[in-house]
Write an enzyme that holds these catalytic residues in place. Structure first.
Site, PDB file in Angstrom:
ATOM      1  N   MET A 142       3.487   2.123   5.262  1.00  0.00           N
ATOM      2  CA  MET A 142       2.692   3.501   6.016  1.00  0.00           C
ATOM      3  C   MET A 142       1.939   2.934   7.249  1.00  0.00           C
ATOM      4  O   MET A 142       1.681   2.265   7.019  1.00  0.00           O
ATOM      5  CB  MET A 142       1.041   3.736   5.074  1.00  0.00           C
ATOM      6  CG  MET A 142       1.612   3.417   3.353  1.00  0.00           C
ATOM      7  SD  MET A 142       1.337   5.286   2.674  1.00  0.00           S
ATOM      8  CE  MET A 142      -0.446   5.231   3.008  1.00  0.00           C
ATOM      9  N   CYS A 143       2.246   3.833   8.296  1.00  0.00           N
ATOM     10  CA  CYS A 143       2.220   3.228   9.516  1.00  0.00           C
ATOM     11  C   CYS A 143       0.739   3.530  10.547  1.00  0.00           C
ATOM     12  O   CYS A 143       1.172   5.178   9.571  1.00  0.00           O
ATOM     13  CB  CYS A 143       3.116   2.923  10.016  1.00  0.00           C
ATOM     14  SG  CYS A 143       3.965   1.400   8.648  1.00  0.00           S
ATOM     15  N   THR A 144       0.891   3.381  12.108  1.00  0.00           N
ATOM     16  CA  THR A 144       0.019   4.657  12.363  1.00  0.00           C
ATOM     17  C   THR A 144       0.725   3.907  13.948  1.00  0.00           C
ATOM     18  O   THR A 144       0.555   2.766  13.562  1.00  0.00           O
ATOM     19  CB  THR A 144      -1.597   4.517  12.765  1.00  0.00           C
ATOM     20  OG1 THR A 144      -2.317   4.698  11.459  1.00  0.00           O
ATOM     21  CG2 THR A 144      -2.200   5.360  13.878  1.00  0.00           C
ATOM     22  N   ARG A 333      -5.465   9.071   8.782  1.00  0.00           N
ATOM     23  CA  ARG A 333      -5.885   7.962   9.628  1.00  0.00           C
ATOM     24  C   ARG A 333      -5.744   8.955  10.739  1.00  0.00           C
ATOM     25  O   ARG A 333      -5.852   8.198  12.503  1.00  0.00           O
ATOM     26  CB  ARG A 333      -4.492   6.736   9.381  1.00  0.00           C
ATOM     27  CG  ARG A 333      -5.737   5.988   8.290  1.00  0.00           C
ATOM     28  CD  ARG A 333      -4.065   5.418   7.562  1.00  0.00           C
ATOM     29  NE  ARG A 333      -3.405   5.469   6.852  1.00  0.00           N
ATOM     30  CZ  ARG A 333      -1.868   6.118   7.017  1.00  0.00           C
ATOM     31  NH1 ARG A 333      -1.356   5.185   8.178  1.00  0.00           N
ATOM     32  NH2 ARG A 333      -1.254   6.680   6.331  1.00  0.00           N
TER      33      ARG A 333
END
Ligand SMILES: *[C@@H]1O[C@H](CO)[C@@H](O)[C@H](O)[C@H]1NC(C)=O
Ligand SMILES: *[C@@H]1O[C@H](CO)[C@@H](O)[C@H](O)[C@H]1NC(C)=O
Ligand SMILES: *[C@@H]1O[C@H](CO)[C@@H](O)[C@H](O)[C@H]1NC(C)=O
Ligand SMILES: *[C@@H]1O[C@H](CO)[C@@H](O)[C@H](O)[C@H]1NC(C)=O
Ligand SMILES: *[C@@H]1O[C@H](CO)[C@@H](O)[C@H](O)[C@H]1NC(C)=O
Ligand SMILES: *[C@@H]1O[C@H](CO)[C@@H](O)[C@H](O)[C@H]1NC(C)=O
Length: 395
Positions: A142-144, A333
């Site tokens: 899971m990332c930004t 996010r």
């Protein structure tokens, strides 16, 4: 380690807490300021650099790094084994992985097969477990990711690597087991040919694909996982059944970083190559307008969303949800990232202000392993290990 019976309960408790609280303090906070250069409780420490010499045969390339990192890799491989054994106690799954997986998966293309064999040999970990470790990144990240363009047309690329969800929660100190175990494995890699840098990457020792990297002067690239019902599990199944015309995602990124020679070429390959699992590729170039998010299903690109500074689109942001859909309500996010970029303004964008955005909860959360900052034009590449002390949301 969590037993079978406790895990669902803890997840439920965490989910309920988040459901009522994700968009209020202390789970979120006002956009952070002046967090860079990194210091304080959200900064765990620096990431060591290693050189990978592409002139060596693939079998030997990783020996020096893996001689240092074998103990840390064994820790994480054992944790995953314990988790698997907790769900299926007979030990049969690990036996299959060790004895049958290499044969079942067959040959991997390019240098990957030999590189994984070399890593297995030097760490003394069974090849099947090294292969599993390499596949596992296709499934739980899971990332930004952010690309920005300033008023002078200068591009920057930042990302938080969030990894390890659902893989065991440490109730003593409120942390994800795998996330914590990845921190000592995090390394910066300088891939060289003829003693000259080809690309740089932040990665996890033992993994031969790539998820974050750049080619100085040319382009930067990050991967964010995309969840979809036609997901990676089906791709892996097809591979097992012998349909091997698709690329593993981490491997395609490695190939592009190693062998593509321009932003356009990279974009073309990432848009068109069949891949094993859905994904978002976040690709930045070296001049104004060269930045995009490529939303992929396994066969094709569903969307290519580009910077457009003339129309005021001076950044692109990607988390783990399609941009035309709302994020999952427990995991937004995207809104805080955009809000903090908006507040920063295009005039004041820099490594410092991008690090500020990536340090703001819940963009920073308990899954965040590292923050990477890349400046293709200036050739700067920085990675920092992160922590998110309580109160901090689990994802
Ligand atoms: C620009 O960002 C820096 C770093 O966070 C901050 O200290 C400074 O106040 C900002 N400048 C303006 C004009 O907002
Ligand atoms: C939590 O405890 C584990 C196991 O002792 C340790 O590896 C990890 O670094 C700790 N994490 C934090 C954030 O204190
Ligand atoms: C590689 O380059 C570095 C400087 O960039 C130099 O110190 C080193 O001796 C070179 N190594 C080889 C094998 O040529
Ligand atoms: C890059 O290209 C070289 C030369 O064609 C090839 O040997 C190598 O396997 C490629 N690397 C990757 C990661 O695909
Ligand atoms: C940007 O990339 C192109 C290739 O896509 C290259 O020809 C050019 O020299 C690069 N510009 C800079 C400033 O590095
Ligand atoms: C950020 O600014 C853009 C452009 O003004 C606006 O469309 C968007 O709604 C803003 N987003 C947030 C989360 O503030």
């Amino acid at each position: 380690m969590l037993g079978r019976s406790r895990l669902p309960f803890v997840l439920l408790a965490v989910a309920v807490t988040c459901a009522v609280a994700q968009d209020v303090p202390p789970w979120t906070e006002d956009c952070r300021k002046s967090t860079y250069p990194p210091s304080g409780p959200t900064y765990r420490g620096p990431v060591p650099w290693y050189t990978i010499n592409l002139d060596l045969p693939p079998y030997k390339r990783w020996h020096e790094l893996m001689a240092d990192k074998a103990p840390a890799l064994k820790v994480i491989v054992n944790s995953v084994k314990n988790m698997v054994n907790a769900f299926v106690p007979s030990g049969k799954i690990i036996q299959i992985v060790d004895q049958k997986l290499p044969g079942l998966l067959g040959n991997f293309p390019g240098p990957f097969e030999e590189e994984m064999k070399g890593i297995a040999a030097v760490t003394d970990i069974p090849l099947g477990e090294i292969i599993s470790f390499n596949i596992f990144y296709e499934l739980f990240s899971m990332c930004t990711s952010i690309i920005t363009e300033d008023k002078q047309g200068h591009l920057l690329h930042g990302r938080n690597m969030d990894f390890g969800i659902f893989l065991g929660w440490n109730i003593n100190n409120h942390s994800w087991v795998i996330t914590e175990e990845l921190k000592p494995l995090t390394v910066n890699l300088d891939f060289r040919r003829n003693n000259k840098t080809v690309f740089k990457s932040s990665s996890f020792a033992g993994y031969v694909g790539m998820l974050t990297g750049f080619k100085p002067g040319l382009f930067s690239l990050t991967l964010n996982e995309r969840f979809s019902t036609n997901g990676g599990y089906i791709g892996v199944l097809e591979w097992l059944l012998g349909k091997k015309d698709a690329m593993w995602i981490g491997f395609i990124i490695r190939s592009v970083l190693e062998n593509s020679t321009s932003y356009e070429e990279a974009k073309n390959i990432l848009t068109k190559t069949k891949i094993l699992a859905p994904a978002y590729f976040i690709l930045g170039g070296n001049k104004s307008g060269e930045g995009c998010v490529i939303t992929r299903d396994r066969k094709q690109a569903l969307d290519v969303y580009e910077l457009n500074p003339k129309q005021g689109r001076w950044y692109v942001v990607q988390t783990n949800y399609d941009r035309w859909k709302n994020p999952f309500f427990l995991d937004d996010r995207r809104t805080p990232t955009k809000m903090c970029l908006n507040r920063t303004t295009q005039k004041n964008i820099s490594f410092a202000t991008i690090y500020d955005v990536l340090s703001t909860k819940p963009v920073l959360n308990k899954l965040t392993v590292y923050t990477a900052l890349m400046d293709v034009t200036k050739g700067q590449f920085e990675t920092y290990l992160r922590d998110c002390p309580d109160p901090c949301i689990a994802w």
